[in-house]
Design an enzyme around this catalytic site. Sequence first.
Site, short mmCIF file in Angstrom:
data_model
loop_
_atom_site.label_atom_id
_atom_site.label_comp_id
_atom_site.label_asym_id
_atom_site.label_seq_id
_atom_site.Cartn_x
_atom_site.Cartn_y
_atom_site.Cartn_z
N HIS A 141 0.87 -1.19 0.00
CA HIS A 141 0.00 0.00 0.00
C HIS A 141 0.89 1.22 0.00
O HIS A 141 1.76 1.38 0.87
CB HIS A 141 -0.92 0.02 1.22
CG HIS A 141 -1.89 1.16 1.18
ND1 HIS A 141 -3.16 1.05 0.62
CD2 HIS A 141 -1.78 2.46 1.58
CE1 HIS A 141 -3.78 2.21 0.70
NE2 HIS A 141 -2.97 3.08 1.27
N CYS A 142 0.69 2.11 -0.95
CA CYS A 142 1.55 3.28 -1.13
C CYS A 142 0.81 4.55 -0.73
O CYS A 142 -0.20 4.90 -1.35
CB CYS A 142 2.03 3.37 -2.58
SG CYS A 142 3.10 4.79 -2.91
#
Length: 295
Positions: A141-142
């Site tokens: 997850h960025c």
Amino acid sequence: MNLFRLCSGLKVLGYLVILLVITFVAVSYYAVVVNTWWPILIENNHKALSALACLIILVFHFLLIMLLWSYFTAVFTDPGSVPEHFRRELVVVGDSLEAGTSTEQGALGSLGYCPKCRNVKPPRCHHCSVCQRCVLKMDHHCVWIVNCVGARNYKFFLLFLLYTFLETLLDVVVLLPSFIEFFSQAIKRSSSPSQLASLILYPIDAVLNLAFVLSLLCFIVMHLSLVSTNTTSVEVHEKSGDVRWKYDLGKRKNFEQVFGKKKAFWLLPLYSKDDLHNITSLQGLEFPTRSDIDP
């Protein structure tokens, strides 16, 4: 208290990060174009220097367009979630698996089961605690894109890294003469408070840009290594060190699993219709293994 639910608060921070990215782009644009090379282009009578300024401005705008195109495509493209028809077809098997029935576990084959979603999931699919769902071929997850990086937007994320690296590197190189000129003039003049402030801020800005370039380079090298072995950041911890990864099809095919087969589209944040239709891994539900190509 459910700690995983607290992770969803990172989404709010992510929207602030988008503003940070836009601010970074605006500052870079002002420093490179408005304040440095545009005045040289319109005010300088030296043809060679004017031609250099024109080239730098054109390259800067090209990289900026590609950076923003890749960035917002990565932000707004769904990385892939378990489709409803997939869930409906396998709901019976999933319920049996939750109950611990061994026969149904065998029927799942390469499929897995997510206890948080209480449902079956395709191979290479993992649960994201921030998004509160299973993501197809999840990498991570960025917060920079306020999104998960998965099967359907991994290429766009990599292109965002690439064009950000090139744009930042260009900033460092083309602003270097301005830094040198400013310091040489500042030494000759008396140092007023404003000049002293600039004398401090210029090297800080240069160091931060250089550090950003180096960190991006390391990140790009890491992800190129993952692409070359057809692995995600999550799967690095799942691989056995002595056994070749079952999804490793060879460097060329591994690259095509992410970027597609059409060379004209490799550096663009989009896919050809043929690639979307023929390469099943881009949909994130089925993935060829070494046994499929080397029986």
